[in-house]
Design a protein around this motif. Structure first.
Motif, PDB file in Angstrom:
ATOM      1  N   ILE A 107     -10.433 -53.827 -15.108  1.00 60.28           N
ATOM      2  CA  ILE A 107      -9.752 -54.373 -16.576  1.00 60.28           C
ATOM      3  C   ILE A 107      -8.556 -55.242 -16.020  1.00 60.28           C
ATOM      4  O   ILE A 107      -8.194 -56.329 -16.354  1.00 60.28           O
ATOM      5  CB  ILE A 107      -9.794 -53.768 -17.444  1.00 60.28           C
ATOM      6  CG1 ILE A 107     -11.195 -53.382 -18.031  1.00 60.28           C
ATOM      7  CG2 ILE A 107      -8.925 -54.083 -18.929  1.00 60.28           C
ATOM      8  CD1 ILE A 107     -11.407 -52.256 -19.061  1.00 60.28           C
ATOM      9  N   GLU A 108      -7.680 -54.141 -15.490  1.00 61.29           N
ATOM     10  CA  GLU A 108      -6.252 -54.778 -15.193  1.00 61.29           C
ATOM     11  C   GLU A 108      -6.269 -55.862 -13.993  1.00 61.29           C
ATOM     12  O   GLU A 108      -5.573 -56.823 -14.086  1.00 61.29           O
ATOM     13  CB  GLU A 108      -5.505 -53.392 -14.530  1.00 61.29           C
ATOM     14  CG  GLU A 108      -3.840 -53.874 -14.405  1.00 61.29           C
ATOM     15  CD  GLU A 108      -3.484 -54.215 -15.607  1.00 61.29           C
ATOM     16  OE1 GLU A 108      -2.150 -54.605 -15.629  1.00 61.29           O
ATOM     17  OE2 GLU A 108      -3.875 -54.216 -16.676  1.00 61.29           O
ATOM     18  N   GLU A 152      -8.765 -57.941 -13.548  1.00 62.75           N
ATOM     19  CA  GLU A 152      -9.021 -59.258 -14.141  1.00 62.75           C
ATOM     20  C   GLU A 152      -8.155 -59.557 -14.966  1.00 62.75           C
ATOM     21  O   GLU A 152      -7.711 -60.905 -15.181  1.00 62.75           O
ATOM     22  CB  GLU A 152     -10.401 -59.010 -14.788  1.00 62.75           C
ATOM     23  CG  GLU A 152     -11.633 -58.759 -13.796  1.00 62.75           C
ATOM     24  CD  GLU A 152     -12.869 -57.973 -14.386  1.00 62.75           C
ATOM     25  OE1 GLU A 152     -12.916 -58.013 -15.659  1.00 62.75           O
ATOM     26  OE2 GLU A 152     -13.674 -57.976 -13.614  1.00 62.75           O
ATOM     27  N   ARG A 153      -7.196 -58.920 -15.712  1.00 68.04           N
ATOM     28  CA  ARG A 153      -6.236 -59.429 -16.498  1.00 68.04           C
ATOM     29  C   ARG A 153      -4.907 -60.240 -15.617  1.00 68.04           C
ATOM     30  O   ARG A 153      -4.516 -61.147 -16.200  1.00 68.04           O
ATOM     31  CB  ARG A 153      -5.463 -58.239 -17.400  1.00 68.04           C
ATOM     32  CG  ARG A 153      -4.547 -58.466 -18.169  1.00 68.04           C
ATOM     33  CD  ARG A 153      -3.727 -57.572 -19.128  1.00 68.04           C
ATOM     34  NE  ARG A 153      -2.965 -56.762 -17.960  1.00 68.04           N
ATOM     35  CZ  ARG A 153      -1.758 -57.201 -17.843  1.00 68.04           C
ATOM     36  NH1 ARG A 153      -1.217 -58.583 -18.486  1.00 68.04           N
ATOM     37  NH2 ARG A 153      -0.998 -56.630 -17.117  1.00 68.04           N
ATOM     38  N   LEU A 154      -4.886 -59.667 -14.655  1.00 62.77           N
ATOM     39  CA  LEU A 154      -4.023 -60.114 -13.706  1.00 62.77           C
ATOM     40  C   LEU A 154      -4.435 -61.446 -12.922  1.00 62.77           C
ATOM     41  O   LEU A 154      -3.616 -62.107 -12.065  1.00 62.77           O
ATOM     42  CB  LEU A 154      -3.476 -59.268 -12.659  1.00 62.77           C
ATOM     43  CG  LEU A 154      -2.705 -58.089 -13.186  1.00 62.77           C
ATOM     44  CD1 LEU A 154      -2.537 -57.116 -12.106  1.00 62.77           C
ATOM     45  CD2 LEU A 154      -1.290 -58.601 -13.794  1.00 62.77           C
TER      46      LEU A 154
END
Length: 150
Positions: free
Chosen positions: A20-21, A23-25
């Motif tokens: 998740i992190e 992809e967020r980045l």
């Protein structure tokens, strides 16, 4: 950046948080599994991710098992892999600055998620310093080549 990510059953929850992190980045997380809490053998997943990085199909990798030790052993069998088991922010930084690590290894049973995400950030953002460190990496490559050639 394309990042191969894999785990065993012990690392599943942390892997999902890291994906998740990533992809967020804005990174592409290439998940090689596992995707259940059923007991599996970490070498199967470590091998897939390390192969992707070694072959250039992924820029970097992240591997997670209970302690990180097993995944480190597996990944470092592959040519060109510099897998670093990190347990704090400083080792994550130095693994990039001094060793140009291309696989971050984490132990889900020994590392809190919040710390793991901090290590992920610095590992992604820290550049390799080169310089005197390049001589040392070349020596490692020479060892790797001599072992491969028999």
């Amino acid at each position: 950046m394309k990042i191969a990510i894999g785990c065993d059953h012990a690392g599943l929850q942390l892997k999902e948080a890291i994906k998740i992190e990533l992809e967020r980045l804005g990174h592409e997380a290439s998940d090689v599994g596992t995707n259940t809490c059923d007991s599996v053998d970490y070498p199967d997943y470590g091998q897939m991710a390390a192969q992707m990085v070694s072959s250039g199909k992924a820029n970097r990798g992240i591997l997670i098992c209970g302690t990180g030790i097993g995944m480190s052993i597996v990944a470092n069998k592959y040519s060109g892999i510099r897998a670093a088991l990190c347990n704090d922010v400083q080792t994550a930084v130095l693994s990039r600055q001094h060793n140009d690590s291309n696989i971050l290894v984490l132990g889900a049973r020994v590392t809190a998620q919040e710390l793991a995400l901090k290590m992920l950030h610095v590992w992604l953002d820290t550049p390799y310093e080169g310089g005197r460190h390049q001589r040392r990496l070349q020596k490692i490559k020479n060892i790797e080549d001599s072992v491969k050639d028999g």
